[in-house]
Structure formats: C-alpha cells, structure tokens
Design a protein around this motif. Structure first.
Motif, PDB file in Angstrom:
ATOM      1  N   GLY A 278       0.830  -1.214   0.000  1.00  0.00           N
ATOM      2  CA  GLY A 278       0.000   0.000   0.000  1.00  0.00           C
ATOM      3  C   GLY A 278       0.856   1.252   0.000  1.00  0.00           C
ATOM      4  O   GLY A 278       1.798   1.356   0.797  1.00  0.00           O
ATOM      5  N   GLY A 279       0.519   2.190  -0.897  1.00  0.00           N
ATOM      6  CA  GLY A 279       1.332   3.415  -1.014  1.00  0.00           C
ATOM      7  C   GLY A 279       0.523   4.654  -0.736  1.00  0.00           C
ATOM      8  O   GLY A 279       0.612   5.639  -1.467  1.00  0.00           O
ATOM      9  N   SER A 280      -0.260   4.606   0.335  1.00  0.00           N
ATOM     10  CA  SER A 280      -1.098   5.771   0.643  1.00  0.00           C
ATOM     11  C   SER A 280      -0.720   6.322   2.024  1.00  0.00           C
ATOM     12  O   SER A 280       0.445   6.234   2.434  1.00  0.00           O
ATOM     13  CB  SER A 280      -2.560   5.354   0.541  1.00  0.00           C
TER      14      SER A 280
ATOM     15  N   ALA B  40      -1.044   5.390   5.127  1.00  0.00           N
ATOM     16  CA  ALA B  40      -0.372   4.508   6.081  1.00  0.00           C
ATOM     17  C   ALA B  40       0.923   3.937   5.499  1.00  0.00           C
ATOM     18  O   ALA B  40       1.990   4.014   6.123  1.00  0.00           O
ATOM     19  CB  ALA B  40      -1.321   3.381   6.498  1.00  0.00           C
TER      20      ALA B  40
ATOM     21  N   SER C 211       2.559  -1.266  -4.462  1.00  0.00           N
ATOM     22  CA  SER C 211       1.230  -0.642  -4.546  1.00  0.00           C
ATOM     23  C   SER C 211       0.589  -0.915  -5.899  1.00  0.00           C
ATOM     24  O   SER C 211       1.265  -0.885  -6.922  1.00  0.00           O
ATOM     25  CB  SER C 211       1.321   0.866  -4.327  1.00  0.00           C
ATOM     26  N   ARG C 212      -0.699  -1.154  -5.843  1.00  0.00           N
ATOM     27  CA  ARG C 212      -1.447  -1.405  -7.072  1.00  0.00           C
ATOM     28  C   ARG C 212      -1.592  -0.121  -7.882  1.00  0.00           C
ATOM     29  O   ARG C 212      -1.678  -0.162  -9.093  1.00  0.00           O
ATOM     30  CB  ARG C 212      -2.828  -1.946  -6.694  1.00  0.00           C
ATOM     31  N   THR C 213      -1.641   1.012  -7.186  1.00  0.00           N
ATOM     32  CA  THR C 213      -1.681   2.281  -7.922  1.00  0.00           C
ATOM     33  C   THR C 213      -0.261   2.842  -7.943  1.00  0.00           C
ATOM     34  O   THR C 213       0.499   2.671  -6.988  1.00  0.00           O
ATOM     35  CB  THR C 213      -2.587   3.314  -7.205  1.00  0.00           C
TER      36      THR C 213
ATOM     37  N   ALA D  81      -0.521  -7.067  -4.754  1.00  0.00           N
ATOM     38  CA  ALA D  81      -0.167  -8.245  -3.939  1.00  0.00           C
ATOM     39  C   ALA D  81      -1.359  -9.195  -3.987  1.00  0.00           C
ATOM     40  O   ALA D  81      -2.510  -8.754  -3.963  1.00  0.00           O
ATOM     41  CB  ALA D  81       0.120  -7.817  -2.518  1.00  0.00           C
TER      42      ALA D  81
ATOM     43  N   PRO E  56      -9.261   0.039   2.219  1.00  0.00           N
ATOM     44  CA  PRO E  56     -10.501  -0.727   2.038  1.00  0.00           C
ATOM     45  C   PRO E  56     -10.775  -1.066   0.570  1.00  0.00           C
ATOM     46  O   PRO E  56     -10.251  -0.437  -0.336  1.00  0.00           O
ATOM     47  CB  PRO E  56     -11.558   0.270   2.517  1.00  0.00           C
TER      48      PRO E  56
ATOM     49  N   VAL F 240      -6.758   1.892   7.217  1.00  0.00           N
ATOM     50  CA  VAL F 240      -8.084   1.285   7.093  1.00  0.00           C
ATOM     51  C   VAL F 240      -7.998  -0.250   7.100  1.00  0.00           C
ATOM     52  O   VAL F 240      -8.962  -0.929   7.449  1.00  0.00           O
ATOM     53  CB  VAL F 240      -8.799   1.808   5.824  1.00  0.00           C
TER      54      VAL F 240
ATOM     55  N   LYS G 106     -11.481   5.674   9.861  1.00  0.00           N
ATOM     56  CA  LYS G 106     -10.031   5.748  10.066  1.00  0.00           C
ATOM     57  C   LYS G 106      -9.561   6.821   9.103  1.00  0.00           C
ATOM     58  O   LYS G 106      -9.468   6.591   7.909  1.00  0.00           O
ATOM     59  CB  LYS G 106      -9.391   4.397   9.774  1.00  0.00           C
ATOM     60  N   THR G 107      -9.345   7.997   9.635  1.00  0.00           N
ATOM     61  CA  THR G 107      -8.999   9.140   8.776  1.00  0.00           C
ATOM     62  C   THR G 107      -7.527   9.069   8.370  1.00  0.00           C
ATOM     63  O   THR G 107      -6.771   8.215   8.853  1.00  0.00           O
ATOM     64  CB  THR G 107      -9.232  10.460   9.521  1.00  0.00           C
ATOM     65  N   GLY G 108      -7.143   9.999   7.514  1.00  0.00           N
ATOM     66  CA  GLY G 108      -5.757  10.050   7.068  1.00  0.00           C
ATOM     67  C   GLY G 108      -4.803  10.196   8.245  1.00  0.00           C
ATOM     68  O   GLY G 108      -3.794   9.490   8.332  1.00  0.00           O
TER      69      GLY G 108
ATOM     70  N   LYS H 177      -8.190  23.835   4.000  1.00  0.00           N
ATOM     71  CA  LYS H 177      -8.049  22.447   3.563  1.00  0.00           C
ATOM     72  C   LYS H 177      -7.229  22.362   2.264  1.00  0.00           C
ATOM     73  O   LYS H 177      -6.456  21.432   2.069  1.00  0.00           O
ATOM     74  CB  LYS H 177      -9.434  21.810   3.389  1.00  0.00           C
TER      75      LYS H 177
HETATM   76  C1  LIG Z   1     -14.095  10.490  -0.275  1.00  0.00           C
HETATM   77  C2  LIG Z   1     -13.205  10.410   0.935  1.00  0.00           C
HETATM   78  C3  LIG Z   1     -12.899  11.565   1.630  1.00  0.00           C
HETATM   79  C4  LIG Z   1     -12.088  11.511   2.753  1.00  0.00           C
HETATM   80  N1  LIG Z   1     -11.800  12.678   3.412  1.00  0.00           N
HETATM   81  C5  LIG Z   1     -10.945  12.642   4.441  1.00  0.00           C
HETATM   82  C6  LIG Z   1     -10.579  13.843   5.113  1.00  0.00           C
HETATM   83  O1  LIG Z   1     -11.074  14.926   4.786  1.00  0.00           O
HETATM   84  N2  LIG Z   1      -9.667  13.772   6.095  1.00  0.00           N
HETATM   85  C7  LIG Z   1      -9.110  12.588   6.475  1.00  0.00           C
HETATM   86  O2  LIG Z   1      -8.272  12.568   7.366  1.00  0.00           O
HETATM   87  N3  LIG Z   1      -9.453  11.431   5.884  1.00  0.00           N
HETATM   88  C8  LIG Z   1     -10.345  11.421   4.879  1.00  0.00           C
HETATM   89  N4  LIG Z   1     -10.690  10.268   4.264  1.00  0.00           N
HETATM   90  C9  LIG Z   1     -10.113   9.018   4.758  1.00  0.00           C
HETATM   91  C10 LIG Z   1      -8.716   8.799   4.208  1.00  0.00           C
HETATM   92  O3  LIG Z   1      -8.739   8.896   2.817  1.00  0.00           O
HETATM   93  C11 LIG Z   1      -8.232   7.443   4.671  1.00  0.00           C
HETATM   94  O4  LIG Z   1      -8.088   7.508   6.060  1.00  0.00           O
HETATM   95  C12 LIG Z   1      -6.899   7.074   4.085  1.00  0.00           C
HETATM   96  O5  LIG Z   1      -6.930   7.075   2.688  1.00  0.00           O
HETATM   97  C13 LIG Z   1      -6.490   5.699   4.600  1.00  0.00           C
HETATM   98  O6  LIG Z   1      -5.205   5.440   4.176  1.00  0.00           O
HETATM   99  P1  LIG Z   1      -4.675   3.959   4.006  1.00  0.00           P
HETATM  100  O7  LIG Z   1      -3.238   4.096   3.708  1.00  0.00           O
HETATM  101  O8  LIG Z   1      -5.086   3.126   5.148  1.00  0.00           O
HETATM  102  O9  LIG Z   1      -5.478   3.331   2.761  1.00  0.00           O
HETATM  103  P2  LIG Z   1      -5.804   3.884   1.248  1.00  0.00           P
HETATM  104  O10 LIG Z   1      -5.647   5.336   1.217  1.00  0.00           O
HETATM  105  O11 LIG Z   1      -7.081   3.278   0.926  1.00  0.00           O
HETATM  106  O12 LIG Z   1      -4.643   3.237   0.410  1.00  0.00           O
HETATM  107  C14 LIG Z   1      -4.509   1.887   0.167  1.00  0.00           C
HETATM  108  C15 LIG Z   1      -3.265   1.635  -0.661  1.00  0.00           C
HETATM  109  O13 LIG Z   1      -3.111   0.233  -0.827  1.00  0.00           O
HETATM  110  C16 LIG Z   1      -2.917  -0.073  -2.200  1.00  0.00           C
HETATM  111  N5  LIG Z   1      -3.439  -1.423  -2.409  1.00  0.00           N
HETATM  112  C17 LIG Z   1      -4.669  -1.906  -2.182  1.00  0.00           C
HETATM  113  N6  LIG Z   1      -4.705  -3.224  -2.444  1.00  0.00           N
HETATM  114  C18 LIG Z   1      -3.470  -3.577  -2.821  1.00  0.00           C
HETATM  115  C19 LIG Z   1      -2.884  -4.800  -3.198  1.00  0.00           C
HETATM  116  N7  LIG Z   1      -3.552  -5.939  -3.258  1.00  0.00           N
HETATM  117  N8  LIG Z   1      -1.571  -4.798  -3.528  1.00  0.00           N
HETATM  118  C20 LIG Z   1      -0.847  -3.659  -3.502  1.00  0.00           C
HETATM  119  N9  LIG Z   1      -1.363  -2.488  -3.139  1.00  0.00           N
HETATM  120  C21 LIG Z   1      -2.651  -2.451  -2.801  1.00  0.00           C
HETATM  121  C22 LIG Z   1      -3.650   1.024  -2.948  1.00  0.00           C
HETATM  122  O14 LIG Z   1      -3.163   1.133  -4.254  1.00  0.00           O
HETATM  123  C23 LIG Z   1      -3.310   2.227  -2.067  1.00  0.00           C
HETATM  124  O15 LIG Z   1      -2.025   2.691  -2.386  1.00  0.00           O
HETATM  125  C24 LIG Z   1     -11.537  10.280   3.161  1.00  0.00           C
HETATM  126  C25 LIG Z   1     -11.847   9.112   2.468  1.00  0.00           C
HETATM  127  C26 LIG Z   1     -12.686   9.166   1.361  1.00  0.00           C
HETATM  128  C27 LIG Z   1     -13.024   7.891   0.626  1.00  0.00           C
END
Ligand SMILES: Cc1cc2nc3c(=O)[nH]c(=O)nc-3n(C[C@H](O)[C@H](O)[C@H](O)COP(=O)(O)OP(=O)(O)OC[C@H]3O[C@@H](n4cnc5c(N)ncnc54)[C@H](O)[C@@H]3O)c2cc1C
Length: 401
Positions: A8-10, A12, A34-36, A78, A106, A292, A310-312, A382
């Motif tokens: 995952g490259g987001s 977390a 990361s898939r993206t 993955a 998610p 998430v 689970k926010t950013g 923001k």
């Molecule tokens: C519309 C929207 C608005 C939001 N607004 C806010 C806000 O204002 N403030 C805030 O704090 N939070 C906000 N959030 C929540 C925030 O986006 C999440 O908390 C955050 O993105 C979670 O990060 P993460 O790294 O857990 O997962 P994600 O951001 O979901 O990233 C998952 C990563 O895993 C990768 N991945 C998935 N499956 C695989 C696989 N099989 N193999 C390899 N890579 C994979 C994806 O490519 C991605 O890079 C919002 C969410 C949404 C949907």
C-alpha cells in the motif's frame, strides 16, 4: 539485513516506508508495493465532481518519490500472503520478508445492496479518482435538468465525514449556479443514530452545529436509515420509506482488500486485520497492519450498524507506531504501543463555503476536551493543507506535523 515489505502506497504505507528508511538506513531493505502508481490525496476527491480539483493537482508519482529516498517500489498488486513461510505473492513475483506491513486500505462493497454504485447501480461515489470523475460527468448532466438529491452513507459505511462534505458542497454549488430553487429536496441519508455521530459516538457541540448548518441550507436528514434497495429514481429503506432522487452520491460499506481476504489466517471475516496496540498481528508477530486495513475498536453498538472511521491522520499515526515497533524489534529497544482510542481525532471538514476544524483529546467519548472551530472566512485551509501534505509526502518529510 532485514527485508521489510509494505503493501500500500497511501497515508499509512508511505508514512511507514519513510519512517523505517529514515531510522534503519542500510540496516534494512524497504520495499513498497502498490497497485496504484500514484499517491492520491483522497480527502480532495470530494471536490472533483464540481471541478474544484483535478487529478494532477491531488497526486504524485510514487516511484520517483520513493526511489529518491532509497526505497524500492513495485507497481503491482499483492495477491496472497503465506504467513507461516514469511512469503507473499504478487501479480509479478514471489517475495520473502522479515517484516510485513499491510496498509492496503478498504475495498468498496457495492454488491451488498441492489442498485448501489456507479457500475452496477444508480448512485455515484467519490471514493477514488475514476469514480469521482464519473460523478463529475453525471453532475454536469444533472445541473442541466435538476431534481431531488440524496447524499449519504449505507449501513456498515465508515466515512461519514466525506458524506457531510459532499452534501455541503452539492448545496453550495447549486447556489453558485443559481439553481438551488430548482432542486425540490436535498436529503442526507445515514445509518448514524444522530447527525454528526461520525461513527465515533459524536463530539461535544457537533450535533447542534451540524443541525444548524442543515437548517440554514435547507437540507433534510434521515438518520438510523438502513437501505434495502436502490431503484432508478428512489431509495427503498428497510422500514418501508422511499426517498426519491435524480442524483445521488452514497458512500458504500467498506470491506478488506482481496489480498487479505485470500490469505488464510491474516484477516477477519470482513478482510480487516486484527492487531494489538503496536498494530502488530495478533498471531504473526512480524506482520503489522495500519490505516483502514486494521481492525479498530468501536465506541459501542448503534441501532443500524456503522463503521468506525479511520482518517488520514489516524492512518498515519497507526503506521508510525507500527514502524517504531519494528525499529524497536530490530534495534532491541523499548516498544511503544499506542491504543487506537488514544489517537487524537483531527481533521478539517469542508462545509461548502466554509470549513470546520475538528480536534479532540481522544477518539471516543467521554473526552476531556474537543473543539469544532468554524472558519467563517472560507474554505481555503483544507486546500492549503492539501498542498502542504502532498509536498511533505513527496519529499519524504514524515517527521513534520
Ligand atoms: C471520499 C473520501 C474523503 C475523505 N476525506 C478525508 C478527510 O477529509 N480527512 C481525512 O483525514 N481522511 C479522509 N478520508 C479518509 C482517508 O482517505 C483514509 O483515512 C486514508 O486514505 C487511509 O489510508 P490507508 O493508507 O489506510 O489506505 P488507502 O488510502 O485506501 O490506500 C490503500 C493503498 O493500498 C494499495 N493497495 C490496495 N490493495 C493492494 C494490493 N492488493 N496490492 C498492492 N497495493 C494495494 C492502494 O493502491 C493504495 O495505495 C476520506 C476518504 C474518502 C473515501
């Protein structure tokens, strides 16, 4: 040398990768998969339907950013984890690891309800850039011949903040386009037991504030809503009510990603990973999960099931704690747990033509302190934060606030 693989490259995954590299340098090989191939600032997706943000403004290339810091990047999905063998498979290779961090976020369960979602149903979504751009096209058609609007979140959804932001932006855009009077109803439909519950039991002062915002903007609300089915122009609720719409954006329920669901012993029945206060897997001590992808506690049951957001910021904190404890394992230093409940809720909620800064001492009530501070001078904080955050993550400066 230890090999640490991050899925995952987001928020977390990237946080964990930078933190580990900064502290372990040549003592570890860090690989991020990361898939993206881009980091997306997901909070800004809510503006894409209205043209305020475009894809290039809210993303950057992961490969370039990671390789500058000496982190290997594989752009691939993955597929499966074999925890007994410390091995995982991707679309392109088999890879062994000493430590694994699952930060895959998610997947969206549009299949839960008939008629839900842009591909197989009648509602739109803003959970990723493609859906948000599709939603933009639909919005542009809708404003030519408007009708009733519904925005909300299904049972089991866990991103209510985004739904509130979307409804405020929808209403604001209608006023900007001078067609607000042509829209007979704007309805917020939610599984939350009361407005501003957010999946965390609410915050002191949040309910009257959101109720006042709704009243002032002519938005009606249906809380405790369980959706049964969505048809072309109406949403059917389990209690028999029907809510008409011509344009709807509904946040779907969240489930874990395939890689977790396909790997025996890794996740729960929904595909999320059970972790301890170090964000370490309950059984496999060299596997961690953050953001998430991890299971977190809930503030208690609600009449209609809701998920905990689970926010950013929370995702980042979890990833930081996981990384610190991997470093403690490797360097044989003191471990540093941080229970999810102790993480500060911290975010900026866009409310259309203004924004609200939200902060509290801990996740669930009772809290010693929380505040919701409206910025009545506009909603530029923001956007500024988005620009700062993209720069911070692109340049690997995760030690900054
Ligand atoms: C519309 C929207 C608005 C939001 N607004 C806010 C806000 O204002 N403030 C805030 O704090 N939070 C906000 N959030 C929540 C925030 O986006 C999440 O908390 C955050 O993105 C979670 O990060 P993460 O790294 O857990 O997962 P994600 O951001 O979901 O990233 C998952 C990563 O895993 C990768 N991945 C998935 N499956 C695989 C696989 N099989 N193999 C390899 N890579 C994979 C994806 O490519 C991605 O890079 C919002 C969410 C949404 C949907």
């Amino acid at each position: 040398m230890k090999r640490i693989v991050i899925l995952g490259g987001s928020f977390a995954g990237l946080t964990a990768a930078y933190k580990l590299k900064r502290n372990l340098r040549e003592d570890a090989e860090i690989i991020l998969i990361s898939r993206t191939d881009k980091f997306w600032f997901i909070p800004s997706l809510i503006w894409v339907p209205f043209g305020r943000r475009k894809r290039d403004q809210i993303s950057f290339d992961l490969k370039e950013a990671l390789e500058k810091q000496g982190i290997l990047f594989y752009h691939e999905g993955a597929k499966q984890i074999f925890p007994e063998k410390n091995l995982l498979t991707t679309e392109k290779r088999d890879l062994s690891y000493d430590y694994l961090i699952i930060a895959t976020g998610p997947a969206y369960n549009f299949q839960l309800l008939s008629g839900l979602g842009p591909k197989t149903g009648y509602t739109h979504s803003v959970c990723n850039i493609n859906e948000a751009e599709e939603c933009k096209n639909a919005w542009e058609e809708f404003v030519k011949d408007p009708g009733p609007i519904v925005v909300g979140a299904t049972q089991f959804a866990s991103c209510f903040g985004a739904a509130y932001e979307v409804i405020f932006n929808v209403e604001h855009q209608l006023r900007k386009l001078k067609i607000r009077k042509k829209v007979p109803s704007i309805t917020y439909l939610t599984s939350e037991p009361f407005l501003s519950h957010f999946g965390i039991g609410g915050m002191f002062g949040s309910r009257p504030m959101i109720e006042a915002f709704f009243k002032f903007r002519g938005i009606s609300a249906i809380t405790n809503a369980a959706i049964k089915e969505i048809q072309t122009n109406k949403i059917l609720l389990e209690d028999g009510r029907e809510v008409p719409f011509k344009f709807a954006i509904i946040i779907p329920p969240f489930v874990g990603q395939d890689v977790v669901r396909n790997s025996e012993g890794i996740g729960n029945e929904k595909g999320f990973v059970e972790v301890d206060h170090e964000y370490r897997h309950k059984k496999y001590k060299n596997i961690f999960a953050a953001g998430v992808a991890a299971v977190v506690p809930s503030p208690g049951p609600t009449p209609i099931p809701v998920g905990v957001p689970k926010t950013g910021y929370m995702s980042e904190v979890m990833a930081e704690v996981a990384a610190k404890n991997i470093i403690a394992d490797i360097k044989n230093t003191k471990h540093k747990p941080k229970p999810f409940e102790k993480i500060t809720p911290l975010c900026i909620m866009d409310a259309g033509d203004m924004e609200v800064f939200i902060v509290g001492t801990n996740m669930f009530p009772p809290r010693k302190f929380n505040a919701l501070i409206p910025n009545i001078f506009g909603d530029w904080m923001k956007i500024l934060f988005e620009k700062y955050y993209l720069w911070k993550m692109k340049t690997g400066r995760v030690y900054l606030p």
